[in-house]
Design an enzyme around this catalytic site. Sequence first.
Site, PDB file in Angstrom:
ATOM      1  N   SER A  46       0.822  -1.218   0.000  1.00  0.00           N
ATOM      2  CA  SER A  46       0.000   0.000   0.000  1.00  0.00           C
ATOM      3  C   SER A  46       0.857   1.270   0.000  1.00  0.00           C
ATOM      4  O   SER A  46       0.346   2.368  -0.239  1.00  0.00           O
ATOM      5  CB  SER A  46      -0.950   0.000   1.187  1.00  0.00           C
ATOM      6  OG  SER A  46      -0.214  -0.020   2.390  1.00  0.00           O
ATOM      7  N   HIS A  47       2.143   1.142   0.273  1.00  0.00           N
ATOM      8  CA  HIS A  47       3.028   2.304   0.195  1.00  0.00           C
ATOM      9  C   HIS A  47       4.079   2.155  -0.904  1.00  0.00           C
ATOM     10  O   HIS A  47       5.045   2.894  -0.951  1.00  0.00           O
ATOM     11  CB  HIS A  47       3.714   2.565   1.541  1.00  0.00           C
ATOM     12  CG  HIS A  47       2.761   3.071   2.573  1.00  0.00           C
ATOM     13  ND1 HIS A  47       2.311   2.298   3.613  1.00  0.00           N
ATOM     14  CD2 HIS A  47       2.142   4.262   2.702  1.00  0.00           C
ATOM     15  CE1 HIS A  47       1.464   2.997   4.346  1.00  0.00           C
ATOM     16  NE2 HIS A  47       1.338   4.185   3.823  1.00  0.00           N
ATOM     17  N   ASP A 177       5.043   1.294  13.446  1.00  0.00           N
ATOM     18  CA  ASP A 177       4.504   2.414  12.673  1.00  0.00           C
ATOM     19  C   ASP A 177       3.016   2.129  12.578  1.00  0.00           C
ATOM     20  O   ASP A 177       2.602   1.216  11.866  1.00  0.00           O
ATOM     21  CB  ASP A 177       5.163   2.401  11.291  1.00  0.00           C
ATOM     22  CG  ASP A 177       4.519   3.371  10.319  1.00  0.00           C
ATOM     23  OD1 ASP A 177       3.672   4.174  10.724  1.00  0.00           O
ATOM     24  OD2 ASP A 177       4.886   3.316   9.121  1.00  0.00           O
ATOM     25  N   ALA A 179      -1.187   3.599  12.641  1.00  0.00           N
ATOM     26  CA  ALA A 179      -2.203   4.642  12.610  1.00  0.00           C
ATOM     27  C   ALA A 179      -2.899   4.715  13.959  1.00  0.00           C
ATOM     28  O   ALA A 179      -2.973   3.728  14.687  1.00  0.00           O
ATOM     29  CB  ALA A 179      -3.218   4.340  11.517  1.00  0.00           C
ATOM     30  N   GLY A 186      -7.864   2.422   3.527  1.00  0.00           N
ATOM     31  CA  GLY A 186      -7.821   1.473   2.427  1.00  0.00           C
ATOM     32  C   GLY A 186      -8.452   0.126   2.765  1.00  0.00           C
ATOM     33  O   GLY A 186      -9.023  -0.534   1.898  1.00  0.00           O
ATOM     34  N   GLU A 187      -8.371  -0.272   4.037  1.00  0.00           N
ATOM     35  CA  GLU A 187      -8.972  -1.548   4.435  1.00  0.00           C
ATOM     36  C   GLU A 187     -10.496  -1.479   4.309  1.00  0.00           C
ATOM     37  O   GLU A 187     -11.141  -2.457   3.936  1.00  0.00           O
ATOM     38  CB  GLU A 187      -8.589  -1.895   5.870  1.00  0.00           C
ATOM     39  CG  GLU A 187      -7.129  -2.302   6.020  1.00  0.00           C
ATOM     40  CD  GLU A 187      -6.786  -2.606   7.475  1.00  0.00           C
ATOM     41  OE1 GLU A 187      -7.152  -3.677   7.976  1.00  0.00           O
ATOM     42  OE2 GLU A 187      -6.156  -1.738   8.130  1.00  0.00           O
ATOM     43  N   ARG A 303       5.834 -11.942  18.202  1.00  0.00           N
ATOM     44  CA  ARG A 303       6.889 -11.541  17.278  1.00  0.00           C
ATOM     45  C   ARG A 303       7.152 -10.066  17.516  1.00  0.00           C
ATOM     46  O   ARG A 303       6.312  -9.361  18.072  1.00  0.00           O
ATOM     47  CB  ARG A 303       6.505 -11.820  15.814  1.00  0.00           C
ATOM     48  CG  ARG A 303       5.261 -11.132  15.346  1.00  0.00           C
ATOM     49  CD  ARG A 303       4.941 -11.435  13.884  1.00  0.00           C
ATOM     50  NE  ARG A 303       3.714 -10.741  13.525  1.00  0.00           N
ATOM     51  CZ  ARG A 303       3.658  -9.479  13.101  1.00  0.00           C
ATOM     52  NH1 ARG A 303       4.756  -8.763  12.964  1.00  0.00           N
ATOM     53  NH2 ARG A 303       2.492  -8.925  12.816  1.00  0.00           N
ATOM     54  N   LEU A 304       8.292  -9.581  17.102  1.00  0.00           N
ATOM     55  CA  LEU A 304       8.573  -8.161  17.270  1.00  0.00           C
ATOM     56  C   LEU A 304       7.924  -7.402  16.111  1.00  0.00           C
ATOM     57  O   LEU A 304       7.801  -7.935  14.993  1.00  0.00           O
ATOM     58  CB  LEU A 304      10.081  -7.922  17.336  1.00  0.00           C
ATOM     59  CG  LEU A 304      10.733  -8.576  18.571  1.00  0.00           C
ATOM     60  CD1 LEU A 304      12.234  -8.312  18.590  1.00  0.00           C
ATOM     61  CD2 LEU A 304      10.105  -8.061  19.872  1.00  0.00           C
TER      62      LEU A 304
END
Lengths: 337, 337
Positions: A46-47, A177, A179, A186-187, A303-304
């Site tokens: 998406s980016h 990162d 929102a 977009g979802e 998970r990180l």
Amino acid sequence: MSDPHLTLEQTHALAMRILTRHRIGEAQAQAIADTVTHAERDECKSHGLFRIPGYVKAAKSGKADGHAVPLIKDLAPGVIHIDSKRGFAPLALKTAYAPLIERTRQQGIAAAGITNTHHFAALWPEVETLAGHGLVAFAFTAALSYVAPAGGTKPLYGTNPMGFAWPRQGHSPLVFDQASSASARGEIQLHLRDGKPIPEGWALGPDGAPTTDPEMALKGAQLCFGGYKGAAIALMVELLAGALIGDLFSFESTAADNGDGGPPTGGEFLLCIDPAKTNGAGSNALAHAEKLFEAIMAQPGTRLPSDRRYEARKRTPEEGITVAPVLYEELQRLAAQ
Amino acid sequence: MSDPHLTLEQTHALAMRILTRHRIGEAQAQAIADTVTHAERDECKSHGLFRIPGYVKAAKSGKADGHAVPLIKDLAPGVIHIDSKRGFAPLALKTAYAPLIERTRQQGIAAAGITNTHHFAALWPEVETLAGHGLVAFAFTAALSYVAPAGGTKPLYGTNPMGFAWPRQGHSPLVFDQASSASARGEIQLHLRDGKPIPEGWALGPDGAPTTDPEMALKGAQLCFGGYKGAAIALMVELLAGALIGDLFSFESTAADNGDGGPPTGGEFLLCIDPAKTNGAGSNALAHAEKLFEAIMAQPGTRLPSDRRYEARKRTPEEGITVAPVLYEELQRLAAQ
């Protein structure tokens, strides 16, 4: 027939070709193409190339200046300001890195406000870059009004992401990162396309009532993640990326936007800390942090935050990427113009 | 019979009397009594007199040193360090304010790490105090392990609050102070006492499965607010209040604690920005921010995060406060010892 396939080099070259043919100069185009290629490399579709048409639209409409040269100014020993001069964010960020890193190492902590810019990417590229220099980094940006404030029902905030990165020795930085909204816009659009209801808690309809109808959600207001606590983060991001650095709030960006579909004008706030200058015990902050990461990873199911991107990054330099056919056609059209 | 009633002056005097009778010196006791009285003034009962027995326990067990004198050290032009010397946080914070404010005005941005301290209060007192000097302020602290990381099922993080304050002209600062956990631990305990199920999303049982049983929740792990996004904030708070400043992570604080019921040892990270030094447009950041607050308040159903406390603050100086009878008895017993 399988989807069009590109190497990362071809991805970058295609981005450059399109951008430089559409009123975007070499320096801005390089910075954008780098950002877009890095997103494709990390499988953040998406980016990635998906953003190229938007950059072109903003340059062609004259909203953004593809030939702008960012201007750096000192505001205080620990604060620099980058006027992006209506250019796109990637070059302004590239301009900010060296002085921000230098100031952070000198002062222990420093900040950069980037104003008058058009941000159309994720925030992980900037915080990961700064953390690659051994610094703890934060980034905040606001955008078009889509999200209701706590208790309210009308759009006011942007989706207001914040990025954070922690440097690791012998390992890519830990990065998140995210929102402040419960979902990306977009979802919701994808749910509309696929005729699926959206989960509860994502949005209100234009009547102010909770909705699971993606069409009503897009006409109404998105909600923050985690209720009033996420809304407090969204409010903080507005203040940091807006008033603090002398740029617009999301609702002001919306009012100023020409609706060309490209990124609106706005600001971004970067904050950096040198962990070699903050440890009162004189111990190694980075070595210590690894113990926390080990304790997290010792629990099954964890998970990180950035692991998925780093796994993709191992694959794509060899395997290349695929592009959705509709997007590929659009890109080919733009490249030929 | 109505609950025991105290004026704010009586509240402060009672706190002082108890603290100074239980191995806490005048300076530490004054700072704690101020903090506790401010919480009662703002009707934040869970951080008011309710905390006094815990301070006493930590001083009596020898875990905390009620006579400690915080030590300030310079780490960089923009970074100071306060070693609380095993004392309680309120005096360490009081010690940090003047140099942190001075550095922030000089540098534009500055930070303070407080280590080796026992924090047993909210974060709004410190961020509100700093914002009262015209600065944007952040505070972060970690605590005992109660909260599972994203995807995990066992306690690792503390409830990890972050506080944020924005200064306002002619108005008390805008402040939020929120745990990274979905609920306060005390809220789960209240549900247990009242025989009520807790909402979904607050906790996992010891078997790792979601639970609405408060007893199972207290034996299992609390969850972060807003899923993986809140968990990312919790992780960030661990890093800032732990490794960054040279203090313990929550799981290390838990391992080091003697279980006396008082506040564990740990760190706190403060970050300050001078909005008069960050505005690249040269405009007035605080005046601009009021436009955002107006836009929020223009929507029915909204309020600013700190409004409820400020409303209480108008009432209690005249009306005084009430104390739960069981707590009042305990306080009288401690005051008489």
